[in-house]
Design an enzyme around this catalytic site. Structure first.
Site, PDB file in Angstrom:
ATOM      1  CD  GLU A 306       8.673   8.910  43.338  1.00 54.92           C
ATOM      2  OE1 GLU A 306       8.940   9.612  42.349  1.00 54.92           O
ATOM      3  OE2 GLU A 306       8.757   7.669  43.334  1.00 54.92           O
ATOM      4  CG  ASP A 380       7.293   3.433  39.573  1.00 53.90           C
ATOM      5  OD1 ASP A 380       6.787   3.913  38.564  1.00 53.90           O
ATOM      6  OD2 ASP A 380       8.375   3.808  40.058  1.00 53.90           O
ATOM      7  CD  GLU A 408      11.765   4.441  36.218  1.00 52.04           C
ATOM      8  OE1 GLU A 408      10.718   4.972  35.816  1.00 52.04           O
ATOM      9  OE2 GLU A 408      12.197   4.591  37.373  1.00 52.04           O
TER      10      GLU A 408
HETATM   11  O1  GCW Z   1       8.983   5.607  38.058  1.00 57.50           O
HETATM   12  C1  GCW Z   1       9.349   6.492  39.056  1.00 57.50           C
HETATM   13  C2  GCW Z   1      10.626   7.079  38.586  1.00 57.50           C
HETATM   14  C3  GCW Z   1      10.790   8.550  38.839  1.00 57.50           C
HETATM   15  C4  GCW Z   1       9.528   9.259  38.410  1.00 57.50           C
HETATM   16  C5  GCW Z   1       8.371   8.729  39.238  1.00 57.50           C
HETATM   17  C6  GCW Z   1       7.049   9.330  38.811  1.00 57.50           C
HETATM   18  C7  GCW Z   1       9.215  11.407  37.421  1.00 57.50           C
HETATM   19  O2  GCW Z   1      11.698   6.345  39.098  1.00 57.50           O
HETATM   20  O3  GCW Z   1      11.907   8.986  38.117  1.00 57.50           O
HETATM   21  O4  GCW Z   1       9.629  10.657  38.507  1.00 57.50           O
HETATM   22  O5  GCW Z   1       8.255   7.347  39.090  1.00 57.50           O
HETATM   23  O6  GCW Z   1       6.377   8.711  38.014  1.00 57.50           O
HETATM   24  O7  GCW Z   1       6.704  10.393  39.280  1.00 57.50           O
END
Ligand code: GCW
Length: 715
Positions: A306, A380, A408
């Site tokens: 990312e 995720d 989240e």
């Molecule tokens: O879950 C996603 C999130 C990001 C996060 C990323 C990760 C810290 O939306 O905010 O960044 O994963 O786990 O690296």
């Protein structure tokens, strides 16, 4: 006559519930009312002996004083002569009792964090001993003993032996140096970097104490989307001040290491892990840290993910990147927790496959002090995912688990969702890699592959809110994470019961409805968001509400349409052998099971298959009807939760009662929002009517698509 009796029974209940704001967490130590139990407890605790002189020993004394004053209304007099009656907290160094009562072998076996709690009856001697090889183990044992009384257990004859199943049990704070928290919904970061190291909040001690009470022994202070500044002397000094607070509670500090730090704070032109200057930079930084924090735990790293920099920028592998840091930490005994949350939109491969493809070929190439930290599922932290196929696939590299405690994808700090059932579902999954019984938990505890180091992490939900986690029930997820990290064999229900006993009341009129709510809450959250294996359907960026229509944008794997693939033909991600072949990453018999449309568990159906709308489900309903059923029952079950909560009104203080009531009201509105948006959205493709029994959504799809929340926290 009857009436009077009823009044007598009820009045004290109403008047004894004083307002609480949740700050005390599960460590409230409320007075024992049952006279018999009170007598029993007072008898056992009639004298205390806590020999030794150290900060940890002082903490043990203070905790016992607090606990006994609160629960038994007694003042502890540590000066009183100890005559082998009462309670003793001992380590071999501080007391000869361990030897005298033949506990040396047990205590040695259980290690520095393990403990024995035992009732000793020998001649005139009658006492309870909490014994550990180390002082931190003695502190853990003390919390265990206090918990027995908090849950109003019988303590007349105790025989407990405990030792943690995983070695490193850490919280991951996604806290930024400016005090915002990525995916944090409980206010700002509790670390006040500006005032550190000169100002030490009481909250730092309270944080450490709460973690010690559930056996958490590490904390990564900073966000994985890292800022290199934390590695400068100025910030190391600040982190060291926190480490000093946490040390006596058995908690080590870790930091996140930004891969490009050599350029950003080291004045180098590269961060190439094979470059000599870069390697020297990391050694120097690491040595600096150890000068200030001699028991520093190590680094957590998000690299090549990312947008974060990483070894790929220099055509190096994750192993080359991780080993460079491992080499710097090795002489000090530190570890690297290297994240496997790696995927690239430039790779035209199903995102669910990418971490496995990247890391499995590197198995065996990592240094001994590197762990690979994988999320519980391959995408995720979705409300439900199958387990991450990396678990079991890297026999030569210790894998650690990353769970998300912060919600989240589960309604942030607004929705009540007890996450232990999610954690347990994954821990209890049998990977079959070494035959039946090859549970994910056995990968983590090292027993399956003989890992030398073991670890488990939870992304923290803690912030500056008075109640720590924003939603009072968020505390239960912090608690459950700690308890499962200690011992994954506890059931979700046992943990919920403990937590309710300590947080609200041990009265079954309170415990039963709340535990029922908690136990159902995860599944209902799945049902009104992403039933039957759907995933990644949330609104963009803040991830709070529904967004099944999300498409376009910077990268396809950040949209919803990429994951649900809805069309007139059907819905779901085909990961079977006729699709992305992600099933191949799972060992048999899981591979065949997940690959087969008929055998795939329905909870994962649309994760692994693209399924026609009229497909017949186990219930006999069509896929469409089943999906609608799930959405409606999910939203309705929030009403059921509200009713359960109403039942405890007479027993819970007003402040906490109202807090939860209001949030449940919001949760219901949000659940209906999720349901209506999703059902209307998918109906465009199924072109099938809503089953008759369900009321039609009030508004049309356009209305829901146009809802734009502003300033949602945690981004
Ligand atoms: O879950 C996603 C999130 C990001 C996060 C990323 C990760 C810290 O939306 O905010 O960044 O994963 O786990 O690296």
């Amino acid at each position: 006559m009857k009436r009077i009796v009823l009044l007598l029974l009820f009045i004290p209940v109403f008047f004894s519930v004083k307002a609480e704001d949740g700050y005390d967490l599960w460590l409230r130590y409320t007075q024992v009312n049952d006279a018999e139990l009170l007598n029993e407890y007072r008898l056992v605790c009639n004298a205390l002996f806590v020999p030794g002189e150290s900060e940890t020993v002082n903490i043990i004394r203070e905790e016992l004083s607090k606990g006994l004053a609160g629960m038994l209304d007694v003042d502890v007099d540590y000066e009183r002569q100890w005559n082998k009656q009462g309670l003793v907290v001992a380590t071999p160094e501080n007391s000869s009792l361990i030897k005298e009562y033949n506990l040396t072998g047990d205590v040695e076996k259980l290690g520095d964090e393990g403990y024995v709690i035992k009732t000793i009856q020998a001649g005139k001697d009658a006492f309870v001993i909490i014994a550990s090889q180390g002082e931190v183990g003695a502190l853990y044992g003390t919390f265990h003993f206090l918990r027995l009384m908090q849950t109003r257990a019988n303590i007349s004859d105790i025989n407990v032996a405990e030792t943690p199943r995983t070695e490193n049990r850490v919280l991951n704070h996604w806290d930024n140096l400016d005090r915002t928290v990525e995916r944090g919904y409980a206010g700002f970061s509790i670390w006040d970097w500006h005032k550190l190291p000169r100002y030490i909040y009481q909250r730092y001690y309270d944080y450490a104490r709460a973690n010690a009470s559930i056996g958490i022994n590490g904390t990564v202070l900073t966000n994985v989307n890292a800022n290199a500044l934390v590695l400068t002397d100025e910030y190391i000094e600040k982190a060291a001040a926190l480490a000093d607070v946490f040390r006596p509670y058995g908690i080590k500090v870790y930091l996140t290491a930004r891969f490009s730090a050599p350029i950003e704070i080291g004045g180098l032109e590269t961060a190439d892990p094979l470059d000599e200057n870069v390697r020297a930079f990391w050694k120097e930084i690491t040595n600096n840290i150890y000068k200030e924090i001699p028991d520093f735990g190590g680094f957590l790293v998000k690299a090549d993910s990312e947008g974060q920099p990483g070894p790929h920028n220099y055509n190096r592998t994750h192993a080359e990147g991780a080993n460079m840091l491992a080499e710097a930490l090795e002489p000090h005994g530190g570890i690297v927790m290297w994240r496997a949350f790696v995927y690239s939109h430039e790779v035209p491969v199903d995102r669910a496959l990418q971490a496995y493809n990247e890391f499995v070929p590197l198995d065996g190439e990592f240094k001994d002090n590197v762990l690979i930290q994988a999320k519980n599922g391959p995408i995720d932290f979705q409300p439900r995912e199958p387990y991450h196929p990396l678990f079991g696939a890297m026999p030569n590299t210790p894998l650690m688990m990353e769970f998300q405690i912060t919600q989240e994808y589960f309604g942030h700090a607004t929705h009540l969702t007890y996450l232990a059932p999610l954690y347990k579902e994954v821990l209890n999954t049998d990977t079959h890699v070494k035959g039946e019984g090859s549970y994910v938990s056995k990968v983590l505890d090292g027993s399956l592959h003989g890992y030398e180091i073991t670890a488990i992490a939870g992304v923290s939900n803690i912030g500056t809110d008075r109640n720590w986690t924003g939603h009072l029930f968020g505390q239960a997820n912090w608690y459950a994470f700690g308890r499962l990290a200690w011992d994954y064999d506890y059931t979700s229900e046992e943990i919920a019961e403990e937590w309710v006993d300590m947080t609200f009341s041990t009265n079954t009129a309170v415990v039963n409805p709340i535990v029922e709510m908690m136990m159902e809450s995860r599944e209902m959250g799945v049902n009104y968001r992403t039933p039957l294996g759907l995933h990644h359907l949330m609104a963009e960026s803040h991830h709070y509400g529904p967004g099944p229509w999300v498409s376009g944008g910077r990268r396809p794997d950040w949209t919803s349409v990429y994951y649900h693939n809805a069309s007139q033909e059907g819905v779901g991600f085909n990961r079977s052998l006729s699709g992305s072949k992600a099933v191949n990453q799972y060992p048999e018999p899981l591979r065949s099971r997940y690959n087969s449309l008929e055998e795939c568990p329905e909870k994962f159906l649309l994760w692994f298959h693209h399924v026609p709308w009229d497909f017949e489900m186990n219930s006999g309903r069509t896929l469409w009807d089943e999906m609608v059923n799930k959405y409606y029952s999910g939203a309705d079950s929030v009403i059921w939760m509200q009713e359960k909560w109403k039942q405890v009104e007479p027993y819970v203080d007003d402040e906490r009662f109202k807090h939860v009531s209001q949030l449940l009201e919001m949760q219901h509105e949000d659940a209906v929002w999720w349901r209506n948006s999703s059902v209307l959205y998918f109906q465009q493709f199924s072109e099938m009517p809503l089953p008759k029994q369900f009321e039609k959504p009030e508004k049309d799809l356009e209305y829901y698509k146009n809802i734009q929340l502003k300033f949602v926290p945690g981004i």
